[in-house]
Design a protein around this motif. Structure first.
Motif, PDB file in Angstrom:
ATOM      1  N   TYR A  39       5.170  -0.171  33.198  1.00 47.79           N
ATOM      2  CA  TYR A  39       6.061   0.233  32.109  1.00 47.79           C
ATOM      3  C   TYR A  39       6.633   1.624  32.363  1.00 47.79           C
ATOM      4  O   TYR A  39       7.785   1.911  32.027  1.00 47.79           O
ATOM      5  N   TYR A  42       9.421   1.148  34.735  1.00 49.45           N
ATOM      6  CA  TYR A  42      10.501   0.440  34.037  1.00 49.45           C
ATOM      7  C   TYR A  42      11.270   1.387  33.123  1.00 49.45           C
ATOM      8  O   TYR A  42      12.516   1.434  33.159  1.00 49.45           O
ATOM      9  N   VAL A  43      10.551   2.159  32.318  1.00 48.76           N
ATOM     10  CA  VAL A  43      11.203   3.101  31.406  1.00 48.76           C
ATOM     11  C   VAL A  43      11.889   4.215  32.192  1.00 48.76           C
ATOM     12  O   VAL A  43      13.011   4.617  31.883  1.00 48.76           O
ATOM     13  N   TYR A  47      15.814   5.132  32.071  1.00 47.13           N
ATOM     14  CA  TYR A  47      16.226   6.463  31.619  1.00 47.13           C
ATOM     15  C   TYR A  47      17.132   7.132  32.651  1.00 47.13           C
ATOM     16  O   TYR A  47      18.155   7.739  32.295  1.00 47.13           O
ATOM     17  N   GLU A  80       9.821  -6.413  28.970  1.00 45.94           N
ATOM     18  CA  GLU A  80       9.473  -5.722  27.728  1.00 45.94           C
ATOM     19  C   GLU A  80       9.070  -6.707  26.628  1.00 45.94           C
ATOM     20  O   GLU A  80       8.169  -6.429  25.845  1.00 45.94           O
ATOM     21  N   ARG A  96       6.120   4.447  23.760  1.00 46.56           N
ATOM     22  CA  ARG A  96       7.478   4.849  24.144  1.00 46.56           C
ATOM     23  C   ARG A  96       7.819   6.215  23.556  1.00 46.56           C
ATOM     24  O   ARG A  96       8.432   7.062  24.213  1.00 46.56           O
ATOM     25  N   GLU A 261      15.594   4.664  20.125  1.00 45.19           N
ATOM     26  CA  GLU A 261      15.612   6.019  20.675  1.00 45.19           C
ATOM     27  C   GLU A 261      17.010   6.615  20.548  1.00 45.19           C
ATOM     28  O   GLU A 261      18.014   5.899  20.588  1.00 45.19           O
ATOM     29  N   ASP A 271      16.281  -1.642  20.469  1.00 51.23           N
ATOM     30  CA  ASP A 271      15.204  -2.476  20.965  1.00 51.23           C
ATOM     31  C   ASP A 271      15.455  -3.922  20.535  1.00 51.23           C
ATOM     32  O   ASP A 271      16.028  -4.178  19.474  1.00 51.23           O
TER      33      ASP A 271
END
Length: 512
Positions: A39, A42-43, A47, A80, A96, A261, A271
């Motif tokens: 994760y 992935y994030v 970003y 996700e 997150r 976010e 999301d």
């Protein structure tokens, strides 16, 4: 290991140590570590992609394509959604949020690679490297997720709709949300980035648990809104669109999702995004939120739009001077160079930072309307200037040189060249871009020269050149070039000494 990969690996040190509520979902500590590593990558990849798309539009298509290829190659289209099912939405949402500080560190790592125009094209090549190889770093990902194999692509069913989506959900345009964020940030002054992000997120969440957004997309997860002169300051991103994991829609689209976010640099992330059908979108109410100027940013316009006949533009008597300051730019192969860009200061207290045409042929009134970000208002501070630019930013212009209007009939003598470029060979990559030109001026009023350009990459090389010649005439801040075929160009011109000329806004130095 190359410096760019070292910096990105340091920035990707996001592996979580705590998953609130995850144990209750039945995930063991070994699985949590594996899922956390995956994760984080992935994030972090998402970003970085967000950041580059926003900061360097020139490489956005390349970065988007590389990111989409990475998602497909790593089989992360439904990652996700599967992770949410495995550890619980509350735990994932909290994790997150806890990553905010680490993502800022990742942003700093990206900035250490150089300006966005250099680091973002380089990032596109990194998505296929070991740095982002999730499957290699987490070989037991399928087992940790509990899928036991390849992740299926979720279908566009009623069950994929975000909880709370109903006819009560309002549809906002990207411009409306961008304006809302701009107005939310305006009173914060010099607040930190984290404070700005928190304030923006709070305001967005006050709109409701689920919101719908309309805009346009170019087969990416980025939804935007623009016209021929401006674009929304903050885009909306939907990476986990439930019904198009590997093939996002193109053109006008309406999506619904939970606000996840806000980033004051990149934009708004939703999301569990769902692409709504025309019938579904028609059943939702339209927001009446105001769209304000602060919610937009102006796009660069082609110079040809501002060319007018000689004598119909600025008068030399209206110009205070053409001044240069010290800055940095990108050279051949992506090398960072010291540059001295020129700005045109007018006696009415305004300044323009992108001169290309001879002032007398420059439609400055139209330029002020269509590209106000290139204009500012100056006040003198000793030999320097303090400038408030059209986009609201303020800065000090430290003068490194000044040029005044030259008498009509001024003659030039010598050969001069300019060179520019890009690529990533300075970062250890294999892409090199080069462009430039040469002029040879003679005291008899004739010139010769031309432009050249080229690029090289793995197994390919491209080059081009164009030569010309004729007569020239210098007057004020303008240079008129008349070709042998009768064609004419009226370009901006300034001379700082025998070793530095500006022609059409580009610096030319002696070709020795």
């Amino acid at each position: 290991m190359s410096p760019r990969r070292t910096a990105l690996l340091a920035g990707l040190a996001l592996v979580p140590s705590l998953w609130p509520g995850a144990v209750a979902q039945g995930a063991g500590s070994a699985d949590l570590k594996a899922l956390g590593t995956a994760y984080a990558l992935y994030v972090g990849a998402g970003y970085l992609r967000d950041t580059c798309v926003k900061r360097d539009p020139a490489s956005a298509a390349k970065v988007n394509q590389a990111y989409a290829a990475w998602i497909k190659a790593q089989n992360l289209g439904a990652f996700e959604a599967q992770l949410t099912q495995r550890v619980g939405r509350a735990a994932l949402t909290q994790l997150r949020a806890d990553m905010a500080g680490s993502l800022q560190a990742l942003d700093s790592a990206l900035q250490k690679l150089g300006p966005a125009s250099r680091s973002c094209p380089a990032l596109a090549t990194q998505f296929s490297s070991d740095t982002f190889d999730v499957r290699a770093q987490v070989p037991n990902l399928a087992a940790a997720l509990g899928t036991g194999g390849a992740a299926p692509t979720p279908s566009a069913s009623a069950s994929s709709r975000p909880a709370g989506a109903s006819a009560n959900v309002a549809v906002y345009s990207v411009a409306q949300l961008s304006s809302l964020m701009a107005q939310t940030l305006a009173p914060l002054g010099k607040a930190s980035g984290q404070q700005q992000d928190a304030a923006g997120l709070k305001k967005l969440q006050s709109l409701g648990t689920v919101i719908a957004v309309s805009g346009t997309t170019q087969r990416s997860r980025s939804i935007t809104q623009e016209d021929d002169r401006r674009a929304a300051r903050f885009d909306v991103y939907c990476y986990d669109m439930a019904n198009d994991a590997d093939n996002p829609p193109k053109g006008q689209v309406t999506v619904a999702g939970r606000v996840r976010e806000f980033d004051h640099v990149t934009g708004i992330t939703l999301d569990s995004c769902v692409v709504l059908s025309a019938a579904q979108a028609a059943g939702l109410k339209q927001s009446t939120l105001a769209v304000v100027d602060a919610g937009w940013q102006f796009k660069a316009q082609p110079a040809e739009k501002f060319l007018v006949a000689a004598g119909q533009g600025l008068k030399d008597s209206e110009i205070l001077g053409a001044y240069i300051e010290q800055s940095t730019g990108i050279g051949v192969g992506g090398m960072v160079l010291t540059t001295y860009p020129v700005s045109l200061f007018l006696k009415d207290g305004t300044v323009y930072n992108d001169p290309y045409w001879a002032p007398g042929s420059f439609n400055y009134k139209l330029s002020r309307q269509l590209e106000p970000q290139k204009w500012g208002k100056w006040t003198r501070q000793g030999k320097d200037f303090v400038i408030r630019w059209g986009d609201g930013k303020t800065g000090t212009f430290e003068v490194k040189g000044e040029s005044r209007a030259l008498p009509a009939g001024t003659k030039l003598n010598g050969a001069f060249q300019t060179i520019s470029g890009g690529g990533n060979t300075a970062l250890g990559g294999d892409l090199m871009v080069v462009g430039g030109g040469t002029y040879t001026f003679r005291p008899d009023g004739t010139f010769s020269g031309g432009r050249f350009g080229g690029s090289s990459g793995p197994g390919v090389a491209v080059s081009s050149s164009r030569k010309t010649g004729g007569t020239y005439a210098v007057s004020g801040y303008g240079l008129t070039l008349r070709g042998q075929g009768g064609e004419e160009q009226r370009l901006f011109f300034a001379r700082y000494d025998q070793d530095l000329l500006y022609i059409g806004g580009s610096p030319y130095t002696p070709d020795r």
